[in-house]
Design a protein around this motif. Structure first.
Motif, PDB file in Angstrom:
ATOM      1  N   HIS A 260       0.856  -1.189   0.000  1.00  9.69           N
ATOM      2  CA  HIS A 260       0.000   0.000   0.000  1.00  9.69           C
ATOM      3  C   HIS A 260       0.898   1.247   0.000  1.00  9.69           C
ATOM      4  N   PRO A 261       0.516   2.296  -0.749  1.00  9.18           N
ATOM      5  CA  PRO A 261       1.354   3.503  -0.825  1.00  9.18           C
ATOM      6  C   PRO A 261       1.723   4.103   0.524  1.00  9.18           C
ATOM      7  N   GLU A 262       0.902   3.883   1.540  1.00 11.21           N
ATOM      8  CA  GLU A 262       1.230   4.413   2.860  1.00 11.21           C
ATOM      9  C   GLU A 262       2.534   3.828   3.407  1.00 11.21           C
ATOM     10  N   TYR A 263       2.924   2.679   2.874  1.00  8.92           N
ATOM     11  CA  TYR A 263       4.112   2.005   3.379  1.00  8.92           C
ATOM     12  C   TYR A 263       5.272   2.040   2.395  1.00  8.92           C
ATOM     13  N   GLY A 264       5.078   2.700   1.266  1.00  7.47           N
ATOM     14  CA  GLY A 264       6.170   2.898   0.324  1.00  7.47           C
ATOM     15  C   GLY A 264       6.944   1.631   0.035  1.00  7.47           C
ATOM     16  N   ASN A 265       8.220   1.646   0.349  1.00 10.44           N
ATOM     17  CA  ASN A 265       9.091   0.482   0.130  1.00 10.44           C
ATOM     18  C   ASN A 265       9.551  -0.127   1.453  1.00 10.44           C
ATOM     19  N   GLN A 266       8.692  -0.068   2.446  1.00  7.78           N
ATOM     20  CA  GLN A 266       9.060  -0.514   3.791  1.00  7.78           C
ATOM     21  C   GLN A 266       8.637  -1.966   4.039  1.00  7.78           C
ATOM     22  N   GLU A 267       9.066  -2.874   3.163  1.00  6.87           N
ATOM     23  CA  GLU A 267       8.642  -4.261   3.332  1.00  6.87           C
ATOM     24  C   GLU A 267       9.131  -4.866   4.644  1.00  6.87           C
ATOM     25  N   GLU A 268      10.316  -4.471   5.089  1.00  2.09           N
ATOM     26  CA  GLU A 268      10.836  -5.050   6.337  1.00  2.09           C
ATOM     27  C   GLU A 268       9.987  -4.625   7.527  1.00  2.09           C
ATOM     28  N   LEU A 269       9.547  -3.386   7.551  1.00  2.00           N
ATOM     29  CA  LEU A 269       8.669  -2.904   8.622  1.00  2.00           C
ATOM     30  C   LEU A 269       7.346  -3.664   8.608  1.00  2.00           C
ATOM     31  N   VAL A 270       6.764  -3.829   7.425  1.00  2.00           N
ATOM     32  CA  VAL A 270       5.476  -4.511   7.313  1.00  2.00           C
ATOM     33  C   VAL A 270       5.604  -5.973   7.729  1.00  2.00           C
ATOM     34  N   VAL A 271       6.691  -6.619   7.349  1.00  2.00           N
ATOM     35  CA  VAL A 271       6.918  -8.007   7.751  1.00  2.00           C
ATOM     36  C   VAL A 271       6.989  -8.109   9.272  1.00  2.00           C
ATOM     37  N   LYS A 272       7.772  -7.253   9.907  1.00  2.00           N
ATOM     38  CA  LYS A 272       7.958  -7.339  11.362  1.00  2.00           C
ATOM     39  C   LYS A 272       6.655  -7.061  12.104  1.00  2.00           C
ATOM     40  N   ARG A 273       5.901  -6.069  11.658  1.00  2.00           N
ATOM     41  CA  ARG A 273       4.617  -5.783  12.314  1.00  2.00           C
ATOM     42  C   ARG A 273       3.652  -6.955  12.137  1.00  2.00           C
ATOM     43  N   SER A 274       3.656  -7.553  10.956  1.00  2.00           N
ATOM     44  CA  SER A 274       2.773  -8.684  10.688  1.00  2.00           C
ATOM     45  C   SER A 274       3.141  -9.879  11.557  1.00  2.00           C
ATOM     46  N   LEU A 275       4.433 -10.144  11.683  1.00  2.00           N
ATOM     47  CA  LEU A 275       4.876 -11.256  12.516  1.00  2.00           C
ATOM     48  C   LEU A 275       4.445 -11.060  13.968  1.00  2.00           C
ATOM     49  N   GLU A 276       4.573  -9.852  14.475  1.00  2.00           N
ATOM     50  CA  GLU A 276       4.186  -9.583  15.859  1.00  2.00           C
ATOM     51  C   GLU A 276       2.717  -9.901  16.086  1.00  2.00           C
ATOM     52  N   VAL A 277       1.879  -9.508  15.139  1.00  2.00           N
ATOM     53  CA  VAL A 277       0.449  -9.777  15.265  1.00  2.00           C
ATOM     54  C   VAL A 277       0.168 -11.274  15.182  1.00  2.00           C
ATOM     55  N   LEU A 278       0.824 -11.952  14.241  1.00  2.00           N
ATOM     56  CA  LEU A 278       0.585 -13.386  14.083  1.00  2.00           C
ATOM     57  C   LEU A 278       1.103 -14.172  15.279  1.00  2.00           C
ATOM     58  N   TRP A 279       2.208 -13.765  15.867  1.00  2.00           N
ATOM     59  CA  TRP A 279       2.674 -14.428  17.092  1.00  2.00           C
ATOM     60  C   TRP A 279       1.625 -14.291  18.194  1.00  2.00           C
ATOM     61  N   GLY A 280       1.002 -13.112  18.281  1.00  2.00           N
ATOM     62  CA  GLY A 280      -0.053 -12.918  19.275  1.00  2.00           C
ATOM     63  C   GLY A 280      -1.246 -13.825  19.011  1.00  2.00           C
ATOM     64  N   ILE A 281      -1.623 -13.948  17.740  1.00  2.00           N
ATOM     65  CA  ILE A 281      -2.721 -14.835  17.362  1.00  2.00           C
ATOM     66  C   ILE A 281      -2.384 -16.278  17.719  1.00  2.00           C
ATOM     67  N   ALA A 282      -1.163 -16.686  17.384  1.00  2.00           N
ATOM     68  CA  ALA A 282      -0.740 -18.067  17.658  1.00  2.00           C
ATOM     69  C   ALA A 282      -0.723 -18.352  19.156  1.00  2.00           C
ATOM     70  N   ASP A 283      -0.259 -17.390  19.946  1.00  2.00           N
ATOM     71  CA  ASP A 283      -0.237 -17.587  21.405  1.00  2.00           C
ATOM     72  C   ASP A 283      -1.654 -17.749  21.956  1.00  2.00           C
ATOM     73  N   ARG A 284      -2.586 -16.937  21.469  1.00  2.00           N
ATOM     74  CA  ARG A 284      -3.959 -17.025  21.979  1.00  2.00           C
ATOM     75  C   ARG A 284      -4.576 -18.375  21.622  1.00  2.00           C
ATOM     76  N   LEU A 285      -4.249 -18.892  20.448  1.00  2.00           N
ATOM     77  CA  LEU A 285      -4.778 -20.206  20.077  1.00  2.00           C
ATOM     78  C   LEU A 285      -4.163 -21.304  20.942  1.00  2.00           C
ATOM     79  N   THR A 286      -2.883 -21.159  21.258  1.00  2.00           N
ATOM     80  CA  THR A 286      -2.191 -22.166  22.061  1.00  2.00           C
ATOM     81  C   THR A 286      -2.773 -22.259  23.467  1.00  2.00           C
ATOM     82  N   TYR A 287      -3.094 -21.101  24.052  1.00  2.00           N
ATOM     83  CA  TYR A 287      -3.523 -21.078  25.449  1.00  2.00           C
ATOM     84  C   TYR A 287      -5.032 -20.907  25.630  1.00  2.00           C
ATOM     85  N   ALA A 288      -5.774 -21.011  24.504  1.00  2.00           N
ATOM     86  CA  ALA A 288      -7.235 -20.872  24.610  1.00  2.00           C
ATOM     87  C   ALA A 288      -7.836 -22.057  25.353  1.00  2.00           C
TER      88      ALA A 288
END
Length: 288
Positions: A260-288
């Protein structure tokens, strides 16, 4: 549930630069990518074959050794950009068969395959699906000899009913789905409803989150462009929950294509933010 990335996240750095993107000052080598993946502390990686520089046995065994030491799950991803071109490309079929052996050599038990792409989206789908069913059935019999499962991706071509038709036609425990959450939205198929149909057959994932881009025509594939997971339209937490309920054994692989243009060429930033969210999702599934 494990979390990882697909190497296509860094396509611009590998030298595949979309119109409107800035060319990187220095391209990323495949070896540098593997080290970058290590630094992300992920548990799985999907490797796009188009970015692997060599396919000799020694090189592929070197990849396997690196991933084994890193303790990473892995998917071998074949088919970018147009796969089997809706069943018309016999040379691509032969190449796909060759790459099953390469997948085995890096120690992958799942290989992503592509039947078509947006280039053939508006042609009659039924003849395509009939041809692809025969091609994938033959390829699956070959893959079974290596203990490899083939996972067909919705590559901005087919909706979930059509992907399910392919899976049903091939009718093998070694043929299933690489579920790309963003690409279902791009063919205007609800990702949640798609997952409810396909979850029992999902062997691998591409986890995208997308938002519309103002000023881009709706019929352009990148009208829905990539943003960090959790900042777009797709309820990836619900998708992961459905996978969890079906005892999904693979990993959630972040994939980025057109940022998305809001993120220009910041693929590394988008990857890291996405991983953080997915780790949170995975943790909630593990301990649900």
């Amino acid at each position: 549930m494990k979390v990882g990335i697909d190497s296509y996240c860094f396509h611009r750095l590998f030298g595949e630069v979309y119109p409107g993107q800035k060319k990187p000052e220095k391209e990323l080598s495949f070896e540098e990518f593997l080290l970058k993946a290590d630094d992300l502390n992920i548990e799985g990686v999907s490797l796009e074959s188009c970015f692997i520089p060599r396919f000799d046995k020694e090189y592929l065994e070197g990849i396997k050794h690196h991933l084994d030491l890193s303790g990473m799950d892995r998917v071998y991803a074949w088919g970018h950009p147009d796969g089997l071109e809706g069943g018309r490309n016999e040379r691509a079929f032969e190449e796909m068969i060759e790459h099953i052996e390469y997948a085995d050599q890096i120690g992958a038990k799942v290989m992503r395959v592509v039947g078509s792409s947006l280039q053939f989206r508006f042609e009659d789908h039924q003849p395509q699906l009939e041809k692809l069913s025969r091609m994938f059935a033959e390829a699956t019999r070959f893959a079974e000899k290596y203990g490899i499962k083939l996972a067909v991706e919705n590559h901005i071509d087919y909706n979930s009913d059509e992907i399910l038709q392919l899976v049903t036609n091939v009718n093998s425990s070694h043929f299933g789905v690489n579920f790309d959450s963003g690409n279902f939205l791009r063919v205007l198929d609800d990702p949640i409803q798609a997952m409810e149909k396909l979850a029992p057959y999902v062997f691998a994932t591409h986890i995208k989150d997308l938002r519309p881009v103002k000023g881009v025509p709706v019929n352009e594939w990148y009208f829905f462009s990539c943003v960090p997971t959790g900042e777009g339209l797709i309820d990836n937490a619900r998708l992961a929950q459905i996978l969890h309920q079906h005892n999904y054994e693979g990993f959630l692989a972040v994939e980025i294509d057109f940022l998305h243009p809001e993120y220009g060429n910041q693929e590394e930033l988008v990857v890291k933010r996405s991983l953080e969210v997915l780790w949170g999702i995975a943790d909630r599934l593990t301990y649900a």
